[in-house]
Design an enzyme around this catalytic site. Structure first.
Site, PDB file in Angstrom:
ATOM      1  N   ARG A  56     -10.126   1.180   8.561  1.00  0.00           N
ATOM      2  CA  ARG A  56      -9.791   0.036   8.962  1.00  0.00           C
ATOM      3  C   ARG A  56     -11.050  -1.017   9.587  1.00  0.00           C
ATOM      4  O   ARG A  56     -10.879  -2.276   9.750  1.00  0.00           O
ATOM      5  CB  ARG A  56      -8.549  -0.426   9.838  1.00  0.00           C
TER       6      ARG A  56
ATOM      7  N   ARG B  19      -2.036  -8.848  12.789  1.00  0.00           N
ATOM      8  CA  ARG B  19      -2.355  -7.800  11.933  1.00  0.00           C
ATOM      9  C   ARG B  19      -3.333  -8.422  10.831  1.00  0.00           C
ATOM     10  O   ARG B  19      -4.248  -7.610  10.286  1.00  0.00           O
ATOM     11  CB  ARG B  19      -1.313  -6.935  11.739  1.00  0.00           C
TER      12      ARG B  19
ATOM     13  N   ARG C 130      10.714  -2.581  11.022  1.00  0.00           N
ATOM     14  CA  ARG C 130       9.707  -1.682  11.826  1.00  0.00           C
ATOM     15  C   ARG C 130       9.539  -2.753  13.073  1.00  0.00           C
ATOM     16  O   ARG C 130       9.584  -3.946  13.027  1.00  0.00           O
ATOM     17  CB  ARG C 130       8.623  -1.842  11.135  1.00  0.00           C
TER      18      ARG C 130
ATOM     19  N   ARG D 297      10.884  -6.568   4.697  1.00  0.00           N
ATOM     20  CA  ARG D 297      10.582  -5.145   4.956  1.00  0.00           C
ATOM     21  C   ARG D 297      11.829  -4.267   5.793  1.00  0.00           C
ATOM     22  O   ARG D 297      11.747  -4.597   6.837  1.00  0.00           O
ATOM     23  CB  ARG D 297       9.187  -4.931   5.199  1.00  0.00           C
TER      24      ARG D 297
ATOM     25  N   LYS E 215       0.961  -1.255   0.042  1.00  0.00           N
ATOM     26  CA  LYS E 215      -0.116  -0.123  -0.010  1.00  0.00           C
ATOM     27  C   LYS E 215       0.894   1.200   0.005  1.00  0.00           C
ATOM     28  O   LYS E 215       0.602   2.146  -0.866  1.00  0.00           O
ATOM     29  CB  LYS E 215      -0.824  -0.034   1.045  1.00  0.00           C
TER      30      LYS E 215
HETATM   31  P1  AMP Z   1       0.615   0.571   9.180  1.00  0.00           P
HETATM   32  O1  AMP Z   1       1.736   1.071   8.822  1.00  0.00           O
HETATM   33  O2  AMP Z   1      -0.631   0.939   8.196  1.00  0.00           O
HETATM   34  O3  AMP Z   1       0.779  -1.028   9.086  1.00  0.00           O
HETATM   35  O4  AMP Z   1       0.003   0.725  10.591  1.00  0.00           O
HETATM   36  C1  AMP Z   1       0.953   0.451  11.676  1.00  0.00           C
HETATM   37  C2  AMP Z   1      -0.256   0.694  13.089  1.00  0.00           C
HETATM   38  O5  AMP Z   1      -0.739   1.771  13.083  1.00  0.00           O
HETATM   39  C3  AMP Z   1      -1.324  -0.662  13.007  1.00  0.00           C
HETATM   40  O6  AMP Z   1      -0.724  -1.964  13.451  1.00  0.00           O
HETATM   41  C4  AMP Z   1      -2.080  -0.060  14.230  1.00  0.00           C
HETATM   42  O7  AMP Z   1      -1.475  -0.206  15.457  1.00  0.00           O
HETATM   43  C5  AMP Z   1      -1.833   1.731  13.812  1.00  0.00           C
HETATM   44  N1  AMP Z   1      -2.882   1.936  12.729  1.00  0.00           N
HETATM   45  C6  AMP Z   1      -2.753   2.274  11.471  1.00  0.00           C
HETATM   46  N2  AMP Z   1      -3.908   2.599  10.758  1.00  0.00           N
HETATM   47  C7  AMP Z   1      -4.875   2.593  11.826  1.00  0.00           C
HETATM   48  C8  AMP Z   1      -6.273   2.768  11.826  1.00  0.00           C
HETATM   49  N3  AMP Z   1      -7.016   3.181  10.630  1.00  0.00           N
HETATM   50  N4  AMP Z   1      -7.001   2.284  12.822  1.00  0.00           N
HETATM   51  C9  AMP Z   1      -6.034   1.985  14.042  1.00  0.00           C
HETATM   52  N5  AMP Z   1      -5.001   1.733  14.039  1.00  0.00           N
HETATM   53  C10 AMP Z   1      -4.181   2.164  13.113  1.00  0.00           C
END
Ligand code: AMP
Length: 205
Positions: free
Chosen positions: A86, A163, A152, A120, A13
């Protein structure tokens, strides 16, 4: 053009949103990255969010909706949002905040997602690489800012499964909310082929 990009973790993404940002002159709203910046900056909000993010859980709607509302207002009418919505509640919040034109859905089997997340790497400024599929010119160093690359903190085998399960349980059901706006793309292909498929699909509609 207001676009959402959805897909399981590791489906690309962030990478595809960056390419679309350049090709279509959009603002890239990277919600996960903004949250990680809050954590890294040690702000009061960041301190509250850190545990949930490290454990691979969703942060509360109260916090996320406030952040996304502000980012959308700042972005204006041309953006691609990555990592939001989400959940059904977040999709309803977004309906009130703006109107979405297209929803790009990156399709990737879980097995491939797990393998991709393992390779990654990210620099402290959020530039993404992959040891196999998108390697930096110099091993372990960001091409853009020369800073060291690392995994990360939430990209470990415990949180990855959590996740992915959250994606299937909470995020996939909201696709029906965007019927008629969805563009599905096979994300197991090379990065530039995925980008071309997205561009072609956006032009056709
Ligand atoms: P990502 O980089 O998109 O994988 O997001 C990393 C982390 O940020 C996720 O595992 C959640 O803890 C938090 N996060 C990101 N987007 C959301 C969302 N829309 N709602 C709630 N938590 C989020």
């Amino acid at each position: 053009m207001r676009i959402i990009i959805l897909g399981p973790q590791g489906s690309g993404k962030g990478t595809q949103a960056e390419l679309l940002k350049d090709s279509m002159h959009l603002t890239h709203i990277n919600v996960g990255e903004c949250l990680r910046e809050e954590v890294a900056a040690g702000t009061p909000l960041g301190r509250r969010l850190k545990d949930a993010i490290d454990r691979g859980e969703l942060v509360s709607n109260e916090h996320i909706n406030k952040l996304v509302g502000r980012l959308i207002r700042e972005a204006g009418s041309r953006f691609i949002i990555d990592g939001f919505p989400r959940t059904k509640d977040q999709a309803q919040f977004l309906d009130l905040a703006t109107s979405i034109d297209k929803v790009i859905v990156l399709k990737l089997p879980d097995k491939a997602a797990v393998e991709r997340i393992g390779g990654r790497r990210e620099c402290p400024n959020g530039h993404d690489f992959h040891v196999t599929y998108n390697p930096p010119r110099k091993e372990g160093i960001c091409d853009e800012c020369g800073l060291p690359l690392a995994r990360r903190k939430d990209d470990n085998s415990m949180t990855i499964m959590k996740r992915l399960a959250l994606y299937h349980r909470e995020t996939e059901p909201i696709l029906s909310h965007y019927a008629g706006k969805i563009i599905e793309i096979d994300s197991s292909q090379p990065i530039m082929k995925v980008h071309q498929d997205i561009m072609r699909a956006l032009r056709q509609r």
